[in-house]
Design a protein around this motif. Structure first.
Motif, short mmCIF file in Angstrom:
data_model
loop_
_atom_site.label_atom_id
_atom_site.label_comp_id
_atom_site.label_asym_id
_atom_site.label_seq_id
_atom_site.Cartn_x
_atom_site.Cartn_y
_atom_site.Cartn_z
N LEU A 107 70.81 14.45 36.36
CA LEU A 107 71.38 14.13 35.14
C LEU A 107 71.61 12.81 35.02
O LEU A 107 71.20 11.99 34.10
N LEU A 108 72.10 12.17 35.99
CA LEU A 108 72.33 10.66 36.17
C LEU A 108 71.51 10.09 37.10
O LEU A 108 70.79 10.50 38.05
N SER A 109 71.16 8.71 36.71
CA SER A 109 70.29 7.82 37.36
C SER A 109 70.97 7.45 38.70
O SER A 109 72.15 7.63 38.84
N LEU B 101 79.59 6.21 39.71
CA LEU B 101 80.47 7.48 39.34
C LEU B 101 81.22 7.40 40.79
O LEU B 101 82.56 7.62 40.73
N ALA B 102 80.54 7.43 42.06
CA ALA B 102 81.11 7.66 43.18
C ALA B 102 82.24 6.61 43.70
O ALA B 102 83.36 6.82 44.09
N THR C 145 77.00 -5.21 32.83
CA THR C 145 76.12 -4.26 33.36
C THR C 145 76.88 -2.98 33.85
O THR C 145 76.27 -1.84 33.41
N VAL C 146 77.96 -3.12 34.62
CA VAL C 146 78.84 -1.89 34.98
C VAL C 146 79.26 -1.30 33.93
O VAL C 146 79.08 0.18 33.88
N LYS C 147 79.76 -1.97 32.93
CA LYS C 147 80.30 -1.14 31.63
C LYS C 147 79.12 -0.35 31.07
O LYS C 147 79.42 0.60 30.43
N THR C 148 77.86 -0.87 30.96
CA THR C 148 77.00 -0.28 30.30
C THR C 148 76.53 1.14 31.14
O THR C 148 76.30 1.92 30.35
N HIS C 149 76.27 0.84 32.20
CA HIS C 149 76.32 1.97 33.11
C HIS C 149 77.30 3.02 33.02
O HIS C 149 77.05 4.36 32.84
N LEU C 150 78.58 2.67 32.87
CA LEU C 150 79.70 3.77 32.61
C LEU C 150 79.66 4.37 31.25
O LEU C 150 79.58 5.34 31.26
N LYS C 151 79.05 3.58 30.30
CA LYS C 151 79.12 3.93 29.10
C LYS C 151 78.00 5.13 28.75
O LYS C 151 78.11 6.17 28.40
N SER C 152 77.05 5.06 29.70
CA SER C 152 75.92 5.83 29.90
C SER C 152 76.17 7.12 30.49
O SER C 152 76.00 8.08 30.00
N LEU C 153 76.67 6.95 31.49
CA LEU C 153 77.40 8.03 32.50
C LEU C 153 78.28 9.08 31.61
O LEU C 153 78.39 10.15 31.55
N ALA D 84 85.59 11.39 33.76
CA ALA D 84 84.07 11.33 34.31
C ALA D 84 84.29 11.89 35.59
O ALA D 84 83.07 12.74 36.10
N VAL D 85 85.54 11.39 36.45
CA VAL D 85 85.35 11.98 37.72
C VAL D 85 85.80 13.46 37.93
O VAL D 85 85.13 14.07 38.68
N ALA D 86 86.81 13.91 37.06
CA ALA D 86 86.87 15.43 36.92
C ALA D 86 85.62 16.26 36.76
O ALA D 86 85.40 17.04 37.42
N GLU D 87 84.70 15.75 35.83
CA GLU D 87 83.49 16.24 35.33
C GLU D 87 82.61 15.96 36.56
O GLU D 87 81.69 17.13 36.70
N GLY D 88 82.51 15.04 37.03
CA GLY D 88 81.52 14.88 38.17
C GLY D 88 81.91 15.69 39.34
O GLY D 88 81.00 16.36 40.02
N MET D 89 83.29 15.86 39.68
CA MET D 89 83.70 17.04 40.60
C MET D 89 83.28 18.33 40.42
O MET D 89 82.85 19.28 41.14
N ARG D 90 83.49 18.86 39.12
CA ARG D 90 83.00 20.12 38.49
C ARG D 90 81.73 20.44 38.80
O ARG D 90 81.51 21.50 39.11
N ARG D 91 80.79 19.56 38.40
CA ARG D 91 79.37 19.56 38.27
C ARG D 91 78.98 19.47 39.90
O ARG D 91 77.62 19.42 40.14
N GLY D 92 79.54 19.08 40.72
CA GLY D 92 79.10 18.81 41.98
C GLY D 92 78.60 17.55 42.41
O GLY D 92 77.61 17.32 43.30
N LEU D 93 78.78 16.74 41.62
CA LEU D 93 78.08 15.21 41.86
C LEU D 93 78.84 14.55 42.68
O LEU D 93 78.35 13.66 43.12
N LEU D 94 80.32 14.99 43.13
CA LEU D 94 80.93 14.02 43.99
C LEU D 94 81.18 14.95 45.21
O LEU D 94 81.40 15.90 45.01
N GLU D 95 81.21 14.28 46.34
CA GLU D 95 81.49 15.23 47.55
C GLU D 95 83.00 14.89 47.90
O GLU D 95 83.79 13.65 47.46
#
Length: 213
Positions: free
Chosen positions: A151-153, A160-161, A182-190, A202-213
């Motif tokens: 889902l994420l580039s 996100l990490a 540029t960082v803010k643009t990436h943050l907005k996109s994610l 974003a961090v909570a959702e990333g953890m729920r989806r298994g995107l963060l270890e």
């Protein structure tokens, strides 16, 4: 000392199956069958009134499905643990049930003894899955994790990490040699891809989806 009996509600729109499960529970001295019902609406009303320790629910029922009752139990914090029974062992249905707080998911081919044992196990706080659903659930979890990763580039995944590690946008920019804009643009996109509006979500959702270890 007398052991407190486990209170149980049963709901299934098939009379023979409902009666069989009810009879099996009645034969076991550790259980107290509060009631047996033919649809999800009656089952939910009984759960709200009696607050049983465990509810044994067919997934497919009139009025409210087993999933609907499970969601209401969780939403209203009723405290009843839910055992779902189904002839359909679709991996998505199992995944959604466990993600929404079901304590057990069993095939309707399970023996009466197996159902009773599952009720006792979930009353103790365990999660029980019949052997038939375990492989499908594992495959579903892996597939969803893979879908989340794509889902994420790669850059968004990296940002996100770093966000999860507590770094601010300027800190991330310095770490990755990117401008704050540029960082803010990436943050907005994610944020948009994850369906959230801020860093914590974003961090909570990333953890729920298994995107963060």
């Amino acid at each position: 000392m007398k052991t407190e009996r486990v209170t149980v509600v049963v709901a299934d729109d098939h009379p023979l199956f409902r009666d069989a499960v009810s009879a099996a529970l009645k034969r076991r001295p550790e259980f107290d069958l509060v009631g047996a019902y033919a649809d999800g609406r009656q089952a939910l009303d009984a759960i709200r009134e009696h607050r049983p320790a465990v509810a044994v629910l067919d997934v497919q029922m009139p009025e409210l499905s087993g999933h609907d009752v499970l969601n209401a139990v969780r939403r209203d914090e009723l405290g009843t643990r839910v055992v779902l029974l189904s002839a359909n062992l679709d991996s998505d249905s199992v995944y959604q049930a466990i993600a929404n707080g079901a304590s057990a998911y069993l095939s309707k081919d399970a023996t009466q003894e197996r159902v009773c044992d599952a009720v006792m196990s979930v009353a103790r706080g365990d999660v029980v899955l019949s052997a038939e659903v375990q492989t499908g659930l594992a495959t579903e979890v892996q597939a969803r994790a893979a879908a989340g990763r794509t889902l994420l580039s790669p850059r968004e995944q990296e940002i996100l990490a770093l966000t999860a590690s507590g770094m601010s946008a300027p800190d991330i920019g310095r770490q990755l040699h990117l401008s704050p804009a540029t960082v803010k643009t990436h943050l907005k996109s994610l944020y948009e891809k994850l369906g959230v509006s801020d860093r914590a979500a974003a961090v909570a959702e990333g953890m729920r989806r298994g995107l963060l270890e």
